[in-house]
Design a protein around this motif. Structure first.
Motif, PDB file in Angstrom:
ATOM      1  N   ASN A   2     -31.522  32.414 -80.458  1.00 31.75           N
ATOM      2  CA  ASN A   2     -31.783  33.534 -79.549  1.00 31.75           C
ATOM      3  C   ASN A   2     -33.079  33.311 -78.788  1.00 31.75           C
ATOM      4  O   ASN A   2     -34.018  32.712 -79.280  1.00 31.75           O
ATOM      5  CB  ASN A   2     -31.893  34.844 -80.329  1.00 31.75           C
ATOM      6  N   PRO A  29     -13.923  38.142 -77.932  1.00 34.21           N
ATOM      7  CA  PRO A  29     -14.867  37.026 -77.754  1.00 34.21           C
ATOM      8  C   PRO A  29     -16.328  37.463 -77.841  1.00 34.21           C
ATOM      9  O   PRO A  29     -17.165  36.740 -78.382  1.00 34.21           O
ATOM     10  CB  PRO A  29     -14.538  36.488 -76.356  1.00 34.21           C
ATOM     11  N   THR A  30     -16.618  38.649 -77.341  1.00 32.81           N
ATOM     12  CA  THR A  30     -17.993  39.154 -77.405  1.00 32.81           C
ATOM     13  C   THR A  30     -18.390  39.450 -78.840  1.00 32.81           C
ATOM     14  O   THR A  30     -19.510  39.138 -79.260  1.00 32.81           O
ATOM     15  CB  THR A  30     -18.140  40.411 -76.524  1.00 32.81           C
ATOM     16  N   GLU A  32     -17.197  38.001 -81.519  1.00 31.59           N
ATOM     17  CA  GLU A  32     -17.393  36.703 -82.165  1.00 31.59           C
ATOM     18  C   GLU A  32     -18.738  36.094 -81.795  1.00 31.59           C
ATOM     19  O   GLU A  32     -19.460  35.593 -82.661  1.00 31.59           O
ATOM     20  CB  GLU A  32     -16.257  35.759 -81.789  1.00 31.59           C
ATOM     21  N   LEU A  33     -19.080  36.133 -80.518  1.00 33.21           N
ATOM     22  CA  LEU A  33     -20.339  35.560 -80.057  1.00 33.21           C
ATOM     23  C   LEU A  33     -21.537  36.296 -80.645  1.00 33.21           C
ATOM     24  O   LEU A  33     -22.489  35.668 -81.123  1.00 33.21           O
ATOM     25  CB  LEU A  33     -20.410  35.565 -78.525  1.00 33.21           C
ATOM     26  N   LEU A  34     -21.501  37.617 -80.613  1.00 39.40           N
ATOM     27  CA  LEU A  34     -22.623  38.399 -81.143  1.00 39.40           C
ATOM     28  C   LEU A  34     -22.829  38.140 -82.635  1.00 39.40           C
ATOM     29  O   LEU A  34     -23.966  37.989 -83.091  1.00 39.40           O
ATOM     30  CB  LEU A  34     -22.407  39.887 -80.880  1.00 39.40           C
ATOM     31  N   TYR A  36     -21.918  35.417 -84.270  1.00 34.66           N
ATOM     32  CA  TYR A  36     -22.377  34.040 -84.377  1.00 34.66           C
ATOM     33  C   TYR A  36     -23.874  33.928 -84.066  1.00 34.66           C
ATOM     34  O   TYR A  36     -24.603  33.184 -84.709  1.00 34.66           O
ATOM     35  CB  TYR A  36     -21.569  33.143 -83.423  1.00 34.66           C
ATOM     36  N   LYS A  37     -24.330  34.720 -83.098  1.00 36.00           N
ATOM     37  CA  LYS A  37     -25.735  34.678 -82.697  1.00 36.00           C
ATOM     38  C   LYS A  37     -26.641  35.516 -83.601  1.00 36.00           C
ATOM     39  O   LYS A  37     -27.844  35.555 -83.412  1.00 36.00           O
ATOM     40  CB  LYS A  37     -25.890  35.154 -81.249  1.00 36.00           C
ATOM     41  N   HIS A  66     -11.340  40.038 -87.855  1.00 35.98           N
ATOM     42  CA  HIS A  66     -12.542  39.207 -87.705  1.00 35.98           C
ATOM     43  C   HIS A  66     -13.723  39.810 -88.477  1.00 35.98           C
ATOM     44  O   HIS A  66     -14.455  39.087 -89.169  1.00 35.98           O
ATOM     45  CB  HIS A  66     -12.889  39.054 -86.227  1.00 35.98           C
TER      46      HIS A  66
END
Length: 145
Positions: A2, A29-30, A32-34, A36-37, A66
């Protein structure tokens, strides 16, 4: 990694973070990305809404799956003791109901009105959710014999 000063868990005036907004709006997708981050999976909004509760309420079964795989508490409740199973049953989201039950959601948990998921869906006439719960109960009965 980050960027310095970027807070993935920053909440708005109602306590919603980017992850909560993404869960409520079906943005897989958002989500998953959030996650992951490093966004907090267990963050809740002002009334106790979690990402799992919001995804279940709006019928986003892929996000429910998820979040459960990421470690979300299947029986977490909001301030009125409503669980993801209750929200999905009440709103007739049978795919979410089935997923939550497979992940061990407590079918007998009661909210502040002393209603469980089955009572909520039958009172509302949410027939598909009712059938999903009944099928789950039948599977349990047949595997117990």
């Amino acid at each position: 990694m980050n960027r310095p000063g970027l807070d993935l868990d920053q909440q708005d005036q109602k306590g919603f973070s980017p992850l909560l907004w993404a869960c409520a709006n079906g943005q897989t997708p958002t989500v998953e990305l959030l996650l992951y981050k490093g966004a907090s999976l267990n963050l809740t909004a002002d009334n106790g809404e979690s990402g799992l509760l919001l995804a279940a309420c709006y019928g986003h079964a892929d996000i429910v799956e998820h979040l459960l795989r990421a470690g979300a508490d299947v029986n977490q409740s909001d301030e009125l003791y409503n669980t993801a199973l209750m929200y999905s049953a009440y709103n007739n989201h049978s795919d979410c109901v089935a997923k939550l039950l497979r992940w061990g959601a407590d079918l007998y948990a009661e909210n502040a009105d002393r209603l469980n998921a089955y009572a909520l869906c039958t009172r509302k006439g949410a027939r598909q959710a009712q059938l999903a719960i009944e099928e789950h109960l039948l599977r349990l009965l047949t595997t117990q014999v």
